[in-house]
Design a protein around this motif. Structure first.
Motif, PDB file in Angstrom:
ATOM      1  N   ALA A 100       0.755  -1.088  -0.032  1.00 22.51           N
ATOM      2  CA  ALA A 100       0.043   0.064  -0.126  1.00 22.51           C
ATOM      3  C   ALA A 100       0.990   1.319  -0.152  1.00 22.51           C
ATOM      4  O   ALA A 100       0.225   2.305  -0.508  1.00 22.51           O
ATOM      5  CB  ALA A 100      -0.846  -0.064   1.244  1.00 22.51           C
ATOM      6  N   ARG A 101       2.170   1.250   0.448  1.00 17.59           N
ATOM      7  CA  ARG A 101       3.064   2.215   0.551  1.00 17.59           C
ATOM      8  C   ARG A 101       3.865   2.585  -0.555  1.00 17.59           C
ATOM      9  O   ARG A 101       4.556   3.385  -0.797  1.00 17.59           O
ATOM     10  CB  ARG A 101       3.876   2.475   1.781  1.00 17.59           C
ATOM     11  CG  ARG A 101       3.043   2.644   3.025  1.00 17.59           C
ATOM     12  CD  ARG A 101       3.661   2.819   4.147  1.00 17.59           C
ATOM     13  NE  ARG A 101       3.910   1.647   4.803  1.00 17.59           N
ATOM     14  CZ  ARG A 101       4.756   1.257   5.578  1.00 17.59           C
ATOM     15  NH1 ARG A 101       5.562   1.890   5.909  1.00 17.59           N
ATOM     16  NH2 ARG A 101       4.847   0.055   6.051  1.00 17.59           N
ATOM     17  N   THR A 102       4.109   1.302  -1.500  1.00  6.60           N
ATOM     18  CA  THR A 102       4.738   1.308  -2.834  1.00  6.60           C
ATOM     19  C   THR A 102       4.183   2.449  -3.854  1.00  6.60           C
ATOM     20  O   THR A 102       2.903   2.627  -3.382  1.00  6.60           O
ATOM     21  CB  THR A 102       5.152   0.167  -3.162  1.00  6.60           C
ATOM     22  OG1 THR A 102       4.053  -0.610  -3.370  1.00  6.60           O
ATOM     23  CG2 THR A 102       6.076  -0.642  -2.077  1.00  6.60           C
ATOM     24  N   GLY A 103       4.532   2.416  -4.776  1.00 15.35           N
ATOM     25  CA  GLY A 103       3.998   3.146  -5.944  1.00 15.35           C
ATOM     26  C   GLY A 103       2.494   2.573  -6.309  1.00 15.35           C
ATOM     27  O   GLY A 103       2.437   1.356  -6.362  1.00 15.35           O
ATOM     28  N   THR A 104       1.656   3.761  -6.573  1.00 16.73           N
ATOM     29  CA  THR A 104       0.219   3.351  -6.745  1.00 16.73           C
ATOM     30  C   THR A 104      -0.343   4.174  -7.932  1.00 16.73           C
ATOM     31  O   THR A 104      -1.423   4.301  -8.083  1.00 16.73           O
ATOM     32  CB  THR A 104      -0.703   3.512  -5.354  1.00 16.73           C
ATOM     33  OG1 THR A 104      -0.547   5.003  -5.063  1.00 16.73           O
ATOM     34  CG2 THR A 104      -0.381   2.553  -4.359  1.00 16.73           C
ATOM     35  N   ALA A 105       0.511   4.716  -8.671  1.00 17.78           N
ATOM     36  CA  ALA A 105       0.361   5.473  -9.617  1.00 17.78           C
ATOM     37  C   ALA A 105      -0.679   4.900 -10.634  1.00 17.78           C
ATOM     38  O   ALA A 105      -1.719   5.665 -11.291  1.00 17.78           O
ATOM     39  CB  ALA A 105       1.506   6.138 -10.456  1.00 17.78           C
ATOM     40  N   THR A 106      -0.348   3.803 -11.200  1.00 21.27           N
ATOM     41  CA  THR A 106      -1.068   3.075 -12.124  1.00 21.27           C
ATOM     42  C   THR A 106      -2.586   2.944 -11.602  1.00 21.27           C
ATOM     43  O   THR A 106      -3.710   3.184 -12.338  1.00 21.27           O
ATOM     44  CB  THR A 106      -0.598   1.865 -12.529  1.00 21.27           C
ATOM     45  OG1 THR A 106       0.697   1.966 -12.737  1.00 21.27           O
ATOM     46  CG2 THR A 106      -1.550   0.914 -13.734  1.00 21.27           C
ATOM     47  N   TYR A 107      -3.065   2.471 -10.264  1.00 23.49           N
ATOM     48  CA  TYR A 107      -4.087   2.109  -9.619  1.00 23.49           C
ATOM     49  C   TYR A 107      -4.890   3.504  -9.572  1.00 23.49           C
ATOM     50  O   TYR A 107      -6.034   3.510  -9.891  1.00 23.49           O
ATOM     51  CB  TYR A 107      -3.734   1.527  -8.344  1.00 23.49           C
ATOM     52  CG  TYR A 107      -5.103   0.995  -7.781  1.00 23.49           C
ATOM     53  CD1 TYR A 107      -5.868  -0.132  -7.861  1.00 23.49           C
ATOM     54  CD2 TYR A 107      -5.908   2.067  -6.731  1.00 23.49           C
ATOM     55  CE1 TYR A 107      -7.061  -0.518  -7.289  1.00 23.49           C
ATOM     56  CE2 TYR A 107      -6.959   1.971  -6.234  1.00 23.49           C
ATOM     57  CZ  TYR A 107      -7.476   0.682  -6.467  1.00 23.49           C
ATOM     58  OH  TYR A 107      -8.635   0.216  -6.008  1.00 23.49           O
ATOM     59  N   ASP A 108      -4.262   4.503  -9.146  1.00 20.72           N
ATOM     60  CA  ASP A 108      -4.844   5.859  -8.938  1.00 20.72           C
ATOM     61  C   ASP A 108      -5.292   6.378 -10.063  1.00 20.72           C
ATOM     62  O   ASP A 108      -6.627   7.128 -10.287  1.00 20.72           O
ATOM     63  CB  ASP A 108      -3.642   6.943  -8.176  1.00 20.72           C
ATOM     64  CG  ASP A 108      -3.531   6.443  -6.623  1.00 20.72           C
ATOM     65  OD1 ASP A 108      -4.122   5.474  -6.228  1.00 20.72           O
ATOM     66  OD2 ASP A 108      -2.540   7.058  -6.218  1.00 20.72           O
ATOM     67  N   ALA A 109      -4.572   6.256 -11.143  1.00 24.67           N
ATOM     68  CA  ALA A 109      -4.775   6.952 -12.414  1.00 24.67           C
ATOM     69  C   ALA A 109      -6.039   6.031 -13.024  1.00 24.67           C
ATOM     70  O   ALA A 109      -7.103   6.560 -13.578  1.00 24.67           O
ATOM     71  CB  ALA A 109      -3.789   6.954 -13.549  1.00 24.67           C
ATOM     72  N   ALA A 110      -6.005   4.770 -13.055  1.00 19.13           N
ATOM     73  CA  ALA A 110      -7.167   3.832 -13.587  1.00 19.13           C
ATOM     74  C   ALA A 110      -8.452   4.161 -12.583  1.00 19.13           C
ATOM     75  O   ALA A 110      -9.583   4.420 -13.025  1.00 19.13           O
ATOM     76  CB  ALA A 110      -6.889   2.463 -13.541  1.00 19.13           C
TER      77      ALA A 110
END
Length: 139
Positions: free
Chosen positions: A52-62
């Protein structure tokens, strides 16, 4: 002799190891391996980064795209978010599997947003209304 204890990569049980490369407490955990691994931190050691604290850019954008289109709760929307989360947490993926996941993400995104309203952005909607008013006043 140094402290030769560590937590099992699968079940988290603290065990005494014989080899420095040992990762599992026994044969049953070794057989199941990383498929059901949990991370346990021993006292006095650094905490492993949580997904949960690593990169979540793809999830957030989707998620933002799906929410704007009103498709976050659809079957394709949920599938898209699952793929995005897997890409964001792809530490164990090979380059070719990551490329395949990315290709599938784009195909799922296109299917999930196929009939979505293009006027979801309020700025674009205001621009369109202003242009229509300008055309009406000029013509």
């Amino acid at each position: 002799m140094a402290n030769r204890q560590r937590a099992c990569d699968r079940c988290g049980t603290v065990y005494t190891y014989k080899r420095s490369t040992s990762r599992y407490c026994g044969s049953s955990c070794r057989a199941l391996g990383p498929a059901t691994a949990t991370v346990t931190t021993l006292p006095g050691t650094r905490e492993a980064p949580s997904p949960a604290r690593t990169g979540t850019a793809t999830y957030d954008a989707a998620h933002a795209e799906l929410t704007a289109a009103g498709r976050a709760e659809t079957l394709l929307g949920v599938a898209l978010l699952a793929l995005a989360a897997r890409i964001d947490n792809s530490r164990a993926e090979t380059g070719s599997s990551l490329a395949t996941l990315t290709k599938q993400l784009e195909a799922t995104r296109a299917a999930a947003l196929a009939d979505a309203d293009a006027a979801a952005d309020p700025v674009d909607e205001l621009r369109r209304i202003r242009q229509e008013k300008a055309r009406a006043a000029a013509g």
